[in-house]
Design an enzyme around this catalytic site. Structure first.
Site, PDB file in Angstrom:
ATOM      1  N   ASP A  35       5.646  15.388 -16.308  1.00 39.85           N
ATOM      2  CA  ASP A  35       4.811  14.564 -15.624  1.00 39.85           C
ATOM      3  C   ASP A  35       3.284  14.511 -16.036  1.00 39.85           C
ATOM      4  O   ASP A  35       2.701  15.612 -15.904  1.00 39.85           O
ATOM      5  CB  ASP A  35       4.606  14.878 -13.957  1.00 39.85           C
ATOM      6  CG  ASP A  35       3.742  13.740 -13.326  1.00 39.85           C
ATOM      7  OD1 ASP A  35       3.395  12.625 -13.864  1.00 39.85           O
ATOM      8  OD2 ASP A  35       3.280  14.195 -12.329  1.00 39.85           O
ATOM      9  N   ASP A  54       1.212   7.692 -18.038  1.00 33.38           N
ATOM     10  CA  ASP A  54       2.001   8.568 -17.030  1.00 33.38           C
ATOM     11  C   ASP A  54       3.574   8.606 -17.086  1.00 33.38           C
ATOM     12  O   ASP A  54       4.269   7.808 -16.714  1.00 33.38           O
ATOM     13  CB  ASP A  54       1.510   8.242 -15.490  1.00 33.38           C
ATOM     14  CG  ASP A  54       2.086   9.335 -14.299  1.00 33.38           C
ATOM     15  OD1 ASP A  54       2.675  10.488 -14.883  1.00 33.38           O
ATOM     16  OD2 ASP A  54       2.188   8.888 -13.355  1.00 33.38           O
TER      17      ASP A  54
END
Length: 448
Positions: free
Chosen positions: A93, A298
């Site tokens: 992440d 992201d």
């Protein structure tokens, strides 16, 4: 033709005496995945010196990542923590900072009896079992808001909330060894001491559809593993992730990219730095849409999110007849597709970044089969708060997060250094579509 670790080859190898049962990894085990990834540990075209101590670092089990549709369409990899090493399959992440794994659980994802538990080995970290584990106390510089701690030498608590509804993790900070390997011909082992979350209580998506065995935050804050590796002089302050069309990817710490990549600069907010960039134009088919928006790159978000009015301006330029909204599908703009449909009718898409570089979106759609019908949807979700370039838009690229130069780089890449493509034995996802998962932070890493 049989897969090298198929049951047919296994039975033949054992019956012929070439291998014993103990030589053969159990399907779904960490060793099974490690063996599958063994031959493709480095990116095609990488030129590394033989003894360069600054060569990139990869995880001890290799640099392969895998997009798992049944676990939120996120990319996962195997990391090894502690002494003796314990393995965790964590989601990667870039939208958050803290690395955490389930530990001393009060409320964690189940390790048995769930849909995913039959496919993967899940671990629970125990600080008492690792001889190199150390609790982080409140006087540590990585312990934010130390004045909220009950005492100077108390265990440092943490709590992080994420974009997905009611998704969070909380616990205490610990320090332990993360096992890494130099990405050169010598494959030197490196034991890096990192600070991470002992996740005692998880909520929301972390209990069922995403990151049940931990989340590997890759953000810019000092608590993130890339920041720690750079600060300790183990790698350059940069890393890359490759996102293959088949769901296989790569991650490499210290990789600064190539001279041929496209680039754009980050918009750095000193109070909370992130991989935020500016988009100045979006092309859908032949239509150009001038915009001036910022967006977070992201990898921890399954799909791409846009706020109004950009969301409507982007999607209303698709000319096909829009089908009636299906509540089972998280996408608003979906269209019928006949089995013999011409793929060229699907609109192309690209983004123009600040500075003029172009980012072609190779995978803007998702194809869904529902009750014998083929439906394609533009995999963009309406956002109420911020624009996010999710990992579906990164497919087909090696993306470089150069934190030293404060630029994002990208180059079209197939993520393989050999011709063979190995298939991970993950049970295929059915025709339904899981909820879109967004693991990026709602707020920065914080304390109770």
């Amino acid at each position: 033709m049989h897969h090298r670790y198929s049951d047919q080859v296994k039975n033949w190898s054992i019956s012929s005496g070439k291998l014993s049962h103990s030589d053969w990894p159990d399907k779904g085990s960490f060793d099974y995945y490690a063996l599958l990834a063994h031959r493709d540990q480095i990116l095609r075209g990488r030129h590394l010196s033989d003894t360069d101590t600054n060569s990139p670092l990869i995880f001890s089990d290799g640099n392969s990542t895998l997009r798992i549709s049944s676990l939120g369409f996120l990319h996962y990899t195997t990391v090894q923590l502690g002494t003796p090493g314990m393995k965790f399959m964590v989601a990667l992440d870039t939208g958050s900072d803290l690395f955490w794994v389930p530990c001393e659980c009060s409320k964690c994802a189940p390790t048995q009896g769930s849909a995913y538990a039959s496919d993967f080995e899940l671990s629970i970290y125990n600080p008492e079992v690792s001889s190199t584990s150390k609790k982080v106390t409140c006087n540590n510089l990585l312990c934010a808001h130390r004045n909220r701690c009950p005492g100077t030498f108390s265990n440092c608590p943490y709590s992080v909330s994420y974009v997905s509804a009611q998704t969070s993790t909380s616990g205490i900070l610990v320090e332990d060894v993360l096992h890494l390997t130099r990405e050169d011909k010598n494959h030197e082992s490196v034991e890096a001491y990192v600070t991470f979350g002992c996740g005692q209580v998880q909520s929301g998506s972390f209990l069922d559809i995403a990151a049940p065995n931990g989340l590997f935050g890759l953000g810019m804050e000092t608590i993130s593993v890339p920041s720690i590796l750079s600060k300790d002089g183990l790698t350059a302050d940069s890393f890359s992730m490759c996102f293959g069309n088949d769901g296989i990817g790569r991650i490499s710490f210290g990789d600064k990219g190539s001279p041929y990549q496209q680039e754009t600069s980050f918009n750095v907010n000193p109070s909370h730095p992130s991989y935020n960039i500016t988009v100045t134009q979006i092309r859908v088919g032949t239509t150009l849409i001038d915009v001036d928006i910022t967006a977070l790159f992201d990898s921890g978000t399954s799909f791409t999110y846009m706020v109004e009015p950009t969301y409507t301006r982007l999607l209303e330029n698709v000319q096909d007849k829009r089908r009636q909204h299906d509540s089972r599908i998280p996408f608003e703009y979906c269209y019928d597709m006949s089995p013999d449909a011409n793929a060229s009718l699907i609109p192309s898409m690209s983004l123009r970044m600040k500075g003029g570089s172009h980012f072609t979106v190779y995978n803007p759609i998702i194809v869904i089969s529902t009750q014998g019908e083929l439906v394609y949807c533009l995999a963009v979700v309406k956002s109420m708060e911020l624009n996010i370039i999710g990992q579906n838009f990164m497919t087909g690229y090696r993306v470089v997060f150069d934190r030293e130069r404060l630029v994002l780089g990208w180059e079209k890449f197939n993520c393989y250094d050999i011709e063979d493509s190995y298939t991970f034995p993950v049970k295929p996802h059915n025709t339904s579509v899981p909820p879109a998962v967004a693991a990026g932070l709602v707020c920065s890493y914080s304390q109770w």
